[in-house]
Motif scaffolding. Structure first.
Motif, PDB file in Angstrom:
ATOM      1  N   LEU A   1       0.815  -1.218   0.000  1.00 55.12           N
ATOM      2  CA  LEU A   1       0.000   0.000   0.000  1.00 55.12           C
ATOM      3  C   LEU A   1       0.844   1.261   0.000  1.00 55.12           C
ATOM      4  CD1 LEU A   1      -2.875  -0.956   2.476  1.00 55.12           C
ATOM      5  CD2 LEU A   1      -3.067  -0.575   0.005  1.00 55.12           C
ATOM      6  N   SER A   2       1.895   1.288   0.813  1.00 53.93           N
ATOM      7  CA  SER A   2       2.642   2.536   0.939  1.00 53.93           C
ATOM      8  C   SER A   2       4.138   2.330   1.136  1.00 53.93           C
ATOM      9  CB  SER A   2       2.096   3.340   2.126  1.00 53.93           C
ATOM     10  OG  SER A   2       2.169   2.569   3.314  1.00 53.93           O
ATOM     11  N   GLY A   3       4.611   1.101   0.914  1.00 53.59           N
ATOM     12  CA  GLY A   3       6.024   0.831   1.117  1.00 53.59           C
ATOM     13  C   GLY A   3       6.762   0.567  -0.181  1.00 53.59           C
ATOM     14  N   THR A   4       7.722  -0.340  -0.122  1.00 50.82           N
ATOM     15  CA  THR A   4       8.601  -0.599  -1.272  1.00 50.82           C
ATOM     16  C   THR A   4       7.918  -1.375  -2.386  1.00 50.82           C
ATOM     17  OG1 THR A   4       9.412  -2.623  -0.219  1.00 50.82           O
ATOM     18  CG2 THR A   4      10.658  -0.571   0.167  1.00 50.82           C
ATOM     19  N   GLY A   5       6.737  -1.953  -2.113  1.00 53.68           N
ATOM     20  CA  GLY A   5       6.075  -2.789  -3.120  1.00 53.68           C
ATOM     21  C   GLY A   5       4.891  -2.129  -3.800  1.00 53.68           C
ATOM     22  N   ARG A   6       4.872  -0.798  -3.869  1.00 56.59           N
ATOM     23  CA  ARG A   6       3.707  -0.114  -4.439  1.00 56.59           C
ATOM     24  C   ARG A   6       3.455  -0.480  -5.901  1.00 56.59           C
ATOM     25  NH1 ARG A   6       5.843   3.971  -1.070  1.00 56.59           N
ATOM     26  NH2 ARG A   6       7.115   4.797  -2.772  1.00 56.59           N
TER      27      ARG A   6
ATOM     28  N   ALA B   1      11.133  -3.931 -11.691  1.00 54.42           N
ATOM     29  CA  ALA B   1      10.734  -4.946 -12.675  1.00 54.42           C
ATOM     30  C   ALA B   1      10.034  -6.164 -12.049  1.00 54.42           C
ATOM     31  CB  ALA B   1      11.949  -5.387 -13.495  1.00 54.42           C
ATOM     32  N   PRO B   2      10.549  -6.763 -10.965  1.00 53.92           N
ATOM     33  CA  PRO B   2       9.838  -7.920 -10.384  1.00 53.92           C
ATOM     34  C   PRO B   2       8.431  -7.585  -9.916  1.00 53.92           C
ATOM     35  CG  PRO B   2      12.103  -7.861  -9.609  1.00 53.92           C
ATOM     36  CD  PRO B   2      11.862  -6.558 -10.313  1.00 53.92           C
ATOM     37  N   ALA B   3       8.266  -6.442  -9.239  1.00 58.74           N
ATOM     38  CA  ALA B   3       6.928  -6.061  -8.760  1.00 58.74           C
ATOM     39  C   ALA B   3       5.990  -5.791  -9.930  1.00 58.74           C
ATOM     40  CB  ALA B   3       7.029  -4.827  -7.861  1.00 58.74           C
ATOM     41  N   ARG B   4       6.509  -5.187 -10.988  1.00 53.69           N
ATOM     42  CA  ARG B   4       5.667  -4.916 -12.157  1.00 53.69           C
ATOM     43  C   ARG B   4       5.278  -6.211 -12.867  1.00 53.69           C
ATOM     44  NH1 ARG B   4       9.951  -0.334 -13.643  1.00 53.69           N
ATOM     45  NH2 ARG B   4       9.200   1.311 -12.232  1.00 53.69           N
ATOM     46  N   ALA B   5       6.212  -7.157 -12.971  1.00 52.92           N
ATOM     47  CA  ALA B   5       5.888  -8.450 -13.570  1.00 52.92           C
ATOM     48  C   ALA B   5       4.846  -9.181 -12.736  1.00 52.92           C
ATOM     49  CB  ALA B   5       7.155  -9.291 -13.708  1.00 52.92           C
ATOM     50  N   PHE B   6       4.981  -9.099 -11.408  1.00 53.86           N
ATOM     51  CA  PHE B   6       3.994  -9.689 -10.499  1.00 53.86           C
ATOM     52  C   PHE B   6       2.614  -9.114 -10.784  1.00 53.86           C
ATOM     53  CE2 PHE B   6       1.452  -9.090  -6.678  1.00 53.86           C
ATOM     54  CZ  PHE B   6       1.411 -10.350  -6.112  1.00 53.86           C
ATOM     55  N   ALA B   7       2.527  -7.781 -10.864  1.00 52.49           N
ATOM     56  CA  ALA B   7       1.231  -7.133 -11.087  1.00 52.49           C
ATOM     57  C   ALA B   7       0.647  -7.519 -12.440  1.00 52.49           C
ATOM     58  CB  ALA B   7       1.389  -5.618 -10.991  1.00 52.49           C
ATOM     59  N   GLU B   8       1.482  -7.541 -13.468  1.00 48.37           N
ATOM     60  CA  GLU B   8       1.013  -7.902 -14.808  1.00 48.37           C
ATOM     61  C   GLU B   8       0.441  -9.311 -14.827  1.00 48.37           C
ATOM     62  OE1 GLU B   8       0.566  -6.938 -18.978  1.00 48.37           O
ATOM     63  OE2 GLU B   8       0.962  -5.762 -17.166  1.00 48.37           O
ATOM     64  N   PHE B   9       1.127 -10.228 -14.163  1.00 52.03           N
ATOM     65  CA  PHE B   9       0.650 -11.615 -14.100  1.00 52.03           C
ATOM     66  C   PHE B   9      -0.606 -11.737 -13.254  1.00 52.03           C
ATOM     67  CE2 PHE B   9       0.537 -15.467 -11.470  1.00 52.03           C
ATOM     68  CZ  PHE B   9       0.262 -16.402 -12.456  1.00 52.03           C
ATOM     69  N   MET B  10      -0.611 -11.120 -12.084  1.00 50.14           N
ATOM     70  CA  MET B  10      -1.723 -11.293 -11.151  1.00 50.14           C
ATOM     71  C   MET B  10      -3.021 -10.697 -11.683  1.00 50.14           C
ATOM     72  SD  MET B  10      -0.876 -13.097  -8.493  1.00 50.14           S
ATOM     73  CE  MET B  10      -1.857 -12.654  -7.056  1.00 50.14           C
ATOM     74  N   LYS B  11      -2.953  -9.662 -12.494  1.00 51.53           N
ATOM     75  CA  LYS B  11      -4.172  -9.109 -13.083  1.00 51.53           C
ATOM     76  C   LYS B  11      -4.913 -10.161 -13.890  1.00 51.53           C
ATOM     77  CE  LYS B  11      -2.399  -4.373 -13.342  1.00 51.53           C
ATOM     78  NZ  LYS B  11      -1.864  -3.311 -14.237  1.00 51.53           N
ATOM     79  N   VAL B  12      -4.170 -11.042 -14.551  1.00 51.54           N
ATOM     80  CA  VAL B  12      -4.774 -12.133 -15.320  1.00 51.54           C
ATOM     81  C   VAL B  12      -5.138 -13.297 -14.399  1.00 51.54           C
ATOM     82  CG1 VAL B  12      -4.383 -13.817 -17.165  1.00 51.54           C
ATOM     83  CG2 VAL B  12      -3.493 -11.473 -17.384  1.00 51.54           C
TER      84      VAL B  12
ATOM     85  N   GLY C   1      19.875  -0.898 -12.317  1.00 50.40           N
ATOM     86  CA  GLY C   1      18.511  -0.475 -12.037  1.00 50.40           C
ATOM     87  C   GLY C   1      17.591  -1.546 -11.492  1.00 50.40           C
ATOM     88  N   LEU C   2      18.095  -2.775 -11.304  1.00 52.00           N
ATOM     89  CA  LEU C   2      17.227  -3.857 -10.825  1.00 52.00           C
ATOM     90  C   LEU C   2      16.986  -3.724  -9.331  1.00 52.00           C
ATOM     91  CD1 LEU C   2      15.685  -6.499 -11.285  1.00 52.00           C
ATOM     92  CD2 LEU C   2      17.852  -7.725 -10.899  1.00 52.00           C
ATOM     93  N   GLN C   3      15.735  -3.603  -8.952  1.00 50.50           N
ATOM     94  CA  GLN C   3      15.303  -3.625  -7.557  1.00 50.50           C
ATOM     95  C   GLN C   3      14.007  -4.417  -7.474  1.00 50.50           C
ATOM     96  OE1 GLN C   3      14.960   0.537  -6.473  1.00 50.50           O
ATOM     97  NE2 GLN C   3      17.070   0.591  -5.726  1.00 50.50           N
ATOM     98  N   GLY C   4      13.739  -4.978  -6.303  1.00 50.13           N
ATOM     99  CA  GLY C   4      12.526  -5.770  -6.146  1.00 50.13           C
ATOM    100  C   GLY C   4      11.261  -4.981  -6.412  1.00 50.13           C
ATOM    101  N   GLY C   5      11.307  -3.684  -6.116  1.00 54.67           N
ATOM    102  CA  GLY C   5      10.125  -2.852  -6.297  1.00 54.67           C
ATOM    103  C   GLY C   5       9.934  -2.339  -7.707  1.00 54.67           C
TER     104      GLY C   5
END
Length: 701
Positions: A516-521, A573-584, A567-571
């Motif tokens: 919601l408001s941390g590193t995984g927004r 590319a990985p978080a964006r890939a997570f969101a892209e997958f989870m939407k489906v 530029g790789l950080q968990g918040g």
């Protein structure tokens, strides 16, 4: 004397005839005996219908039954002679053995033609084998081109013709011959190349299948569709020339119009099947029968996972993703960007540092020890055994809640928690949740310096979503034979409580705050999500693991050689890939609100030294060196308490009254575990009267 020469020549000729006739007679008798022996030794028809001698066929299917991959020989349904379309029978005879109905198993004209080619070329170039000879070779012999093998083939063909009818031989042939693409028999070929059973074959489709026998690899529709269609034209012409097809019907068939089913894509899905299939050794007894393996994989989720990894993984890096349902069913698995380029499964084999994603176990241990998300801890410089952790911001915020510390991934707070409750306790918590590797107990372990596997981390987060009950990943739902016999059915394992429900609820609170408001927004998807980022030193690894609506997904990105990825950080590319997958993945699932509050036991709400008959806090007053009682002081919740028992796996098993193999007995009422009793509030600086309360998750000025 001159007249004696014709007489002598005549005598020699007569002698040669006699010898030749005798040898031929002996040879004929020998042939008859050999054929008779072969007939007696041939299996019966039902035995020849079995195709296990060709190897075991394993068809791996997705959760919806669609074929993912077929390994080994592929067999379709056995079709009786009357079930085989007449056009299929005619096409095969026309192109492979036009005198099939008239010869005794060996075609004399074909044999003569074969010898002629042998004399002209110096080698066996044209076999002249009949359908019966091909059947004999496929069942009993090898494909070696030797005279001895041809003799054996001829004897067996004659024997087959003596024992079985022409219709039976043609039925055996059409159900056993290899057509390429791993398909044995016309039904497997029809399903492989056209997507339907052989009983529905059209004339053009039958011509394509009949044309495959000569060179399955050259004319396979999945390898070269144009070559297959061209060969079909040759078959149609042969049918017309040999009287099997009216010219008008052949003209009406255009091979170019024949639709060929594309081969199923076997790229990223092979990471999953390579991981799942070895598990069969533990699930079923060894069998040579064809089997269908029904798995947990969701084709839609798998496609979304493949797209997310390939769409967001930085150039030059690799990515992996694992998605688990709430019961542990693996719904999607991607082990790399391209299976063809690399079969190494980074989701199940690679061991990498998880970075701050490992703080899951740090804060689970803290919550189990008695801390709450709202408790306050001071973010300040700390040194433990010569190790001084730094925050990513290089700053310190002072008093912060546990919730804010987790959401902001503050390293100093994690270090203070580890020093207070014990690094061994945190390692024990990680093992309790399924981390299979060795966990360091050096202070820096709280920042995720021990190597872990993505599937293990995903499993741990799934167990938190499951209210503290252990989740075990599995891939196989059931295994059946080709005739429908059930060999294996997945059964849910007995539930193992890993932490109390209020501990899992508190952890979910923290994980939701991080999104919601941390590193995984960047992982937000428009519905409740809980998760944690992880980034290792020099941006070598990026992680995001989280859950929503019953699906838990872990994403890892990095280089195989563990070099830096800019530029790789968990918040990111990985978080964006997570969101892209989870939407489906969760699109068709109902929105679920998280349970971040769970009822606590009375002894937690109202501390009592006698609770559960165990003393967790020493009631004796603290004294100085001279034995004088010390004045009452506010207690830091992270400060070690005298007399406090260690909250580890052994303690948890004792409280849950587990048996030696760590499983609850059937029907046993499992009590909730008791966390370590500590005072809930730390001493913190008083606020100025003019200072307004602020949201601890909002950035501080």
């Amino acid at each position: 004397m001159a007249g004696s020469n014709p007489s002598r020549a005549k005598g020699i000729f007569i002698s040669a005839l006699k010898w030749g006739g005798g040898i031929a007679l002996v040879g004929l008798i020998g042939l008859v005996v050999a054929v008779a022996v072969a007939v007696a030794s041939l299996p019966d028809y039902d035995q020849l219908r079995r195709r296990s001698d060709l190897g075991q066929m394993v068809r791996v299917r997705a959760a919806d039954g669609t074929l993912l991959v077929s390994l080994g020989p592929s067999f379709g349904r056995w079709l009786g002679y009357d079930e085989i379309p007449p056009t299929m029978r005619a096409a095969m005879i026309a192109v492979e053995d036009k005198r099939f109905r008239s010869h005794p198993g060996v075609d004399p004209i074909g044999v003569a033609r074969s010898f002629k080619v042998r004399l002209e070329s110096g080698r066996w170039k044209q076999g002249g084998s009949t359908i019966t000879q091909q059947l004999a070779r496929n069942i009993f012999l090898t494909n070696s081109r030797t005279f001895g093998r041809k003799v054996k083939e001829g004897v067996l063909a004659l024997a087959l013709e003596r024992k079985f009818s022409k219709d039976q031989i043609l039925e055996l042939y059409l159900n056993r011959v290899y057509f390429g693409g791993g398909a044995y028999g016309i039904d497997a070929a029809s399903r492989t190349f056209f997507g339907h059973g052989a009983e529905r074959l059209g004339l053009g489709e039958a011509a394509i299948i009949a044309g495959l026998v000569k060179a399955p690899s050259n004319y396979s529709p999945t390898a070269d569709v144009e070559a297959a269609r061209g060969r079909a034209g040759v078959v149609l012409n042969s049918m017309v020339e040999n009287g099997f097809l009216a010219p008008g019907l052949a003209v009406g068939v255009d091979p170019a119009d024949i639709k060929v089913q594309p081969a199923p894509k076997q790229n990223s899905v092979r990471y999953f099947t390579d991981w799942a299939l070895p598990q069969l050794d533990m699930l079923i007894d060894e069998t040579s029968e064809p089997i269908d393996v029904f798995t947990t994989l969701d084709p839609g989720m798998q496609a979304a996972a493949d797209s997310a990894i390939n769409g967001f993984t930085p150039a030059g890096a690799q990515g992996a993703l694992v998605a688990l349902d709430r019961d542990g069913a693996v719904k999607a698995m991607v082990g790399g960007r391209d299976y063809v380029d690399s079969i190494y499964n980074r989701a199940t084999q690679a061991e990498r540092q998880p970075g701050s994603a490992f703080k899951l176990f740090v804060y689970l241990s803290a919550l189990e020890s008695g801390l709450k998300p709202s408790d306050t801890i001071v973010d300040e410089p700390v040194t433990i055994d010569g190790w001084t952790p730094r925050n990513s911001t290089r700053t310190h915020l002072g008093p912060v809640t546990l919730r804010e510390a987790f959401a902001r991934s503050i390293n100093t707070v994690s270090a203070k928690i580890g020093e207070s409750i014990g690094f061994g306790t945190i390692a024990s918590m990680a093992h309790r949740f399924g981390i299979s590797g060795n966990i360091s107990t050096f202070p820096s372990m709280v920042l995720g310096t021990s190597d872990v596997r993505l599937i293990d981390m995903t499993r741990a987060f799934a167990s938190v979503q499951n209210r503290g009950i252990g989740v075990v990943p599995y891939a196989v739902r059931k295994v059946v034979t080709a005739d429908g016999q059930l060999l294996y059915q997945h059964q849910a394992e007995e539930q193992r409580v890993l932490v109390a429900p209020w501990v899992a609820a508190g952890m979910t609170d923290l994980l939701q705050s991080a999104v919601l408001s941390g590193t995984g927004r960047a992982a937000q998807i428009g519905r409740p999500v809980a998760g944690k980022t992880g980034t290792t030193s020099s941006n070598k690894d990026g992680w995001f693991v989280g859950f929503s609506s019953g699906i838990t997904t872990g994403v890892w990105m990095g280089r195989d050689d563990a070099k830096r990825v800019a530029g790789l950080q968990g918040g990111t590319a990985p978080a964006r890939a997570f969101a892209e997958f989870m939407k489906v993945a969760v699109a068709k699932r109902p929105v679920e609100q998280f349970e971040t509050q769970a009822p606590m036991p009375d002894w937690q709400l109202e501390p009592d030294e006698e609770a559960w008959g165990m003393n967790y806090v020493d009631s004796e007053p603290l004294v100085d060196a001279d034995g004088n009682p010390l004045p009452n002081q506010p207690v830091d919740p992270l400060a070690p308490q005298p007399g406090t028992e260690q909250v580890d796996q052994q303690w948890l098993d004792e409280v849950l009254r587990r048996n030696p193999d760590n499983r609850p007995q059937p029907g046993q009422q499992v009590p909730q575990p008791q966390p370590q009793q500590v005072p809930p509030v730390r001493n913190q600086p008083p606020r100025q009267p003019s200072e307004q309360p602020t949201d601890p998750l909002q950035p501080r000025p």
